[in-house]
Design a protein around this motif. Structure first.
Motif, mmCIF file in Angstrom:
data_model
loop_
_atom_site.group_PDB
_atom_site.id
_atom_site.type_symbol
_atom_site.label_atom_id
_atom_site.label_comp_id
_atom_site.label_asym_id
_atom_site.label_seq_id
_atom_site.Cartn_x
_atom_site.Cartn_y
_atom_site.Cartn_z
ATOM 1 N N ASP A 31 0.851 -1.192 0.000
ATOM 2 C CA ASP A 31 0.000 0.000 0.000
ATOM 3 C C ASP A 31 0.888 1.243 0.000
ATOM 4 O O ASP A 31 1.558 1.530 0.994
ATOM 5 N N PHE A 32 0.883 1.973 -1.107
ATOM 6 C CA PHE A 32 1.688 3.188 -1.213
ATOM 7 C C PHE A 32 0.819 4.437 -1.202
ATOM 8 O O PHE A 32 1.152 5.432 -1.848
ATOM 9 N N THR A 33 -0.289 4.396 -0.449
ATOM 10 C CA THR A 33 -1.100 5.594 -0.276
ATOM 11 C C THR A 33 -0.214 6.717 0.266
ATOM 12 O O THR A 33 -0.335 7.881 -0.144
ATOM 13 N N ASN A 34 0.663 6.369 1.181
ATOM 14 C CA ASN A 34 1.711 7.261 1.675
ATOM 15 C C ASN A 34 3.053 6.590 1.425
ATOM 16 O O ASN A 34 3.129 5.358 1.315
ATOM 17 N N PRO A 35 4.134 7.368 1.314
ATOM 18 C CA PRO A 35 5.453 6.752 1.133
ATOM 19 C C PRO A 35 5.754 5.769 2.258
ATOM 20 O O PRO A 35 5.359 5.978 3.413
ATOM 21 N N ILE A 36 6.445 4.684 1.923
ATOM 22 C CA ILE A 36 6.871 3.708 2.925
ATOM 23 C C ILE A 36 8.303 4.045 3.347
ATOM 24 O O ILE A 36 9.201 4.124 2.506
ATOM 25 N N ILE A 37 8.493 4.264 4.632
ATOM 26 C CA ILE A 37 9.813 4.577 5.169
ATOM 27 C C ILE A 37 10.229 3.446 6.102
ATOM 28 O O ILE A 37 9.509 3.115 7.046
ATOM 29 N N ILE A 38 11.377 2.827 5.832
ATOM 30 C CA ILE A 38 11.852 1.727 6.669
ATOM 31 C C ILE A 38 13.185 2.117 7.307
ATOM 32 O O ILE A 38 14.045 2.726 6.671
ATOM 33 N N ASP A 39 13.341 1.768 8.588
ATOM 34 C CA ASP A 39 14.557 2.114 9.328
ATOM 35 C C ASP A 39 15.221 0.895 9.962
ATOM 36 O O ASP A 39 16.152 1.038 10.755
ATOM 37 N N PHE A 40 14.722 -0.310 9.643
ATOM 38 C CA PHE A 40 15.321 -1.578 10.062
ATOM 39 C C PHE A 40 15.272 -1.794 11.577
ATOM 40 O O PHE A 40 16.063 -2.555 12.130
ATOM 41 N N GLU A 41 14.317 -1.170 12.244
ATOM 42 C CA GLU A 41 14.208 -1.310 13.696
ATOM 43 C C GLU A 41 13.278 -2.452 14.120
ATOM 44 O O GLU A 41 13.149 -2.724 15.306
ATOM 45 N N GLU A 42 12.621 -3.121 13.164
ATOM 46 C CA GLU A 42 11.746 -4.258 13.497
ATOM 47 C C GLU A 42 12.617 -5.506 13.646
ATOM 48 O O GLU A 42 12.605 -6.404 12.789
ATOM 49 N N THR A 43 13.347 -5.581 14.736
ATOM 50 C CA THR A 43 14.406 -6.582 14.901
ATOM 51 C C THR A 43 13.913 -8.009 14.736
ATOM 52 O O THR A 43 14.471 -8.783 13.949
ATOM 53 N N LYS A 44 12.871 -8.394 15.452
ATOM 54 C CA LYS A 44 12.424 -9.777 15.421
ATOM 55 C C LYS A 44 11.944 -10.166 14.029
ATOM 56 O O LYS A 44 12.250 -11.256 13.526
ATOM 57 N N LEU A 45 11.203 -9.284 13.385
ATOM 58 C CA LEU A 45 10.708 -9.560 12.031
ATOM 59 C C LEU A 45 11.877 -9.739 11.064
ATOM 60 O O LEU A 45 11.908 -10.684 10.268
ATOM 61 N N LEU A 46 12.857 -8.851 11.134
ATOM 62 C CA LEU A 46 13.936 -8.855 10.148
ATOM 63 C C LEU A 46 14.962 -9.952 10.384
ATOM 64 O O LEU A 46 15.639 -10.385 9.447
ATOM 65 N N GLU A 47 15.082 -10.427 11.607
ATOM 66 C CA GLU A 47 15.987 -11.561 11.841
ATOM 67 C C GLU A 47 15.494 -12.797 11.114
ATOM 68 O O GLU A 47 16.298 -13.649 10.707
ATOM 69 N N LYS A 48 14.188 -12.920 10.921
ATOM 70 C CA LYS A 48 13.640 -14.011 10.103
ATOM 71 C C LYS A 48 13.733 -13.660 8.619
ATOM 72 O O LYS A 48 14.159 -14.459 7.798
ATOM 73 N N PHE A 49 13.314 -12.461 8.288
ATOM 74 C CA PHE A 49 13.212 -12.036 6.890
ATOM 75 C C PHE A 49 14.564 -12.146 6.176
ATOM 76 O O PHE A 49 14.650 -12.700 5.073
ATOM 77 N N TYR A 50 15.607 -11.642 6.793
ATOM 78 C CA TYR A 50 16.906 -11.601 6.125
ATOM 79 C C TYR A 50 17.730 -12.877 6.299
ATOM 80 O O TYR A 50 18.902 -12.912 5.938
ATOM 81 N N ARG A 51 17.123 -13.932 6.823
ATOM 82 C CA ARG A 51 17.781 -15.242 6.808
ATOM 83 C C ARG A 51 17.549 -15.983 5.489
ATOM 84 O O ARG A 51 18.089 -17.058 5.285
ATOM 85 N N GLN A 52 16.761 -15.406 4.622
ATOM 86 C CA GLN A 52 16.391 -16.090 3.384
ATOM 87 C C GLN A 52 17.208 -15.563 2.206
ATOM 88 O O GLN A 52 17.322 -14.359 2.012
ATOM 89 N N GLN A 53 17.753 -16.477 1.425
ATOM 90 C CA GLN A 53 18.582 -16.067 0.294
ATOM 91 C C GLN A 53 17.813 -15.238 -0.727
ATOM 92 O O GLN A 53 18.406 -14.410 -1.404
ATOM 93 N N LYS A 54 16.524 -15.465 -0.856
ATOM 94 C CA LYS A 54 15.781 -14.692 -1.847
ATOM 95 C C LYS A 54 15.627 -13.236 -1.418
ATOM 96 O O LYS A 54 15.278 -12.393 -2.244
ATOM 97 N N TYR A 55 15.886 -12.940 -0.154
ATOM 98 C CA TYR A 55 15.792 -11.568 0.329
ATOM 99 C C TYR A 55 17.146 -10.947 0.658
ATOM 100 O O TYR A 55 17.247 -9.736 0.821
ATOM 101 N N MET A 56 18.182 -11.762 0.791
ATOM 102 C CA MET A 56 19.519 -11.228 1.067
ATOM 103 C C MET A 56 20.561 -12.238 0.612
ATOM 104 O O MET A 56 20.576 -13.375 1.068
ATOM 105 N N THR A 57 21.447 -11.838 -0.314
ATOM 106 C CA THR A 57 22.504 -12.753 -0.746
ATOM 107 C C THR A 57 23.440 -13.023 0.415
ATOM 108 O O THR A 57 23.864 -12.125 1.127
ATOM 109 N N SER A 58 23.750 -14.288 0.605
ATOM 110 C CA SER A 58 24.561 -14.690 1.743
ATOM 111 C C SER A 58 25.108 -16.084 1.498
ATOM 112 O O SER A 58 24.719 -16.770 0.567
ATOM 113 N N TRP A 59 26.017 -16.495 2.377
ATOM 114 C CA TRP A 59 26.605 -17.816 2.284
ATOM 115 C C TRP A 59 26.156 -18.662 3.472
ATOM 116 O O TRP A 59 25.059 -18.467 3.993
#
Length: 299
Positions: free
Chosen positions: A58-86
């Motif tokens: 939903d882009f009714t308003n601009p989306i601003i992200i500051d990476f402070e959703e720690t618990k959500l992002l610890e899961k999200f960025y464990r996936q290769q499709k969302y972050m290249t990693s080894w």
């Protein structure tokens, strides 16, 4: 390992078209693993869920992200499709860093790219949307988006280089060469607290077969370690500008993309009067500057 020590788990999880949804201590997924060595031998279970990429953010308003959703992002960025990693966190190009207020622009979290010589030269991470059902930012077909990224180098005397934004199929793990990508350009007036502002506009084809995710990509071979904190994504739209001629010759309405300059329509003619400029208020207190003023809404 030793009880209580942090356990380094794989940060390169591959689940095909499914999404990683956490580590658990039981096969019923009722007790989430906290990331530290338990007191006894333990089996850790990976939970996945089925993706649903059938609706854009939903882009009714601009989306601003500051990476402070720690618990959500610890899961999200464990996936290769969302972050290249080894295979392990210490070897990643991109890393989600938490608890580092000193290097963050706001809060305590940010994204870090380790710059070093490596054959993988398309390191990227996808942008998230905490309000989307899948937590990934999905763009609408046919839309044009402006992306603003705040970034700095670990070496404060360097300026970041060679960053692009790109479109991806959210179900796949690698960049698609046929999808659009745009180089981010430096905007010096946006610098803040040691961070540099970079901006780029990217367009999504109306013919795409899916709603693409948006990723920031950079060549890890550039040997720069950079920090990214605060990203703004805005869906650009057209604004209608009407001209009140006050009895002068008619001037057609103008359609202008938001944030753009307005084309000077020229001087309308009204017998017995001298034209004194275009203004944006009935009191004629603010004259429009066609060289500087930008359109921010219908007017």
């Amino acid at each position: 390992g030793v009880k209580g020590e942090k356990l380094v788990l794989s940060n390169a999880i591959k689940q095909g078209t499914d999404t990683f949804d956490g580590f658990y201590l039981d096969d019923k997924f009722t007790k989430e693993f906290d990331g530290y060595y338990p007191a006894e031998d333990t089996t850790i279970y990976v939970k996945v869920k089925t993706d649903k990429y059938d609706k854009p953010s939903d882009f009714t308003n601009p989306i601003i992200i500051d990476f402070e959703e720690t618990k959500l992002l610890e899961k999200f960025y464990r996936q290769q499709k969302y972050m290249t990693s080894w295979s392990r966190e210490v070897e990643n190009e991109w890393i989600f860093v938490t608890g580092d207020e000193k290097n963050a622009l706001s809060g305590k979290n940010y994204i870090k790219l380790n710059g070093y010589s490596h054959y993988w030269n398309q390191a990227k991470f996808a942008l998230y949307d905490p309000n989307h059902a899948e937590n990934v930012m999905l763009l609408d077909k046919g839309g044009i988006y402006r992306v603003t990224v705040m970034v700095r180098c670990e070496d404060m005397y360097e300026t970041p280089v060679n960053m692009t934004i790109c479109l991806e199929n959210p179900s796949q793990q690698h960049l698609l060469a046929e999808n659009g990508n745009v180089k981010l350009e430096y905007v010096p007036e946006g610098d803040m607290d040691g961070y540099f502002m970079f901006v780029g506009d990217i367009e999504v084809s109306s013919e795409m077969a899916y709603y693409p995710s948006l990723a920031i990509r950079r060549n890890a071979n550039d040997l720069q370690t950079i920090f990214i904190d605060t990203v703004k994504v805005e869906k650009l739209r057209d604004c209608t500008v009407k001209f009140e001629e006050n009895g002068g010759t008619e001037v057609d309405d103008a359609v202008v993309q938001i944030h753009d300059l307005l084309f000077d329509p020229g001087i309308p003619y009204k017998e017995g009067f001298v034209f004194d400029g275009w203004f944006i208020d009935n009191d004629y207190s603010r004259q429009w500057d066609f060289d500087k003023d930008t359109v921010e809404d219908d007017m």
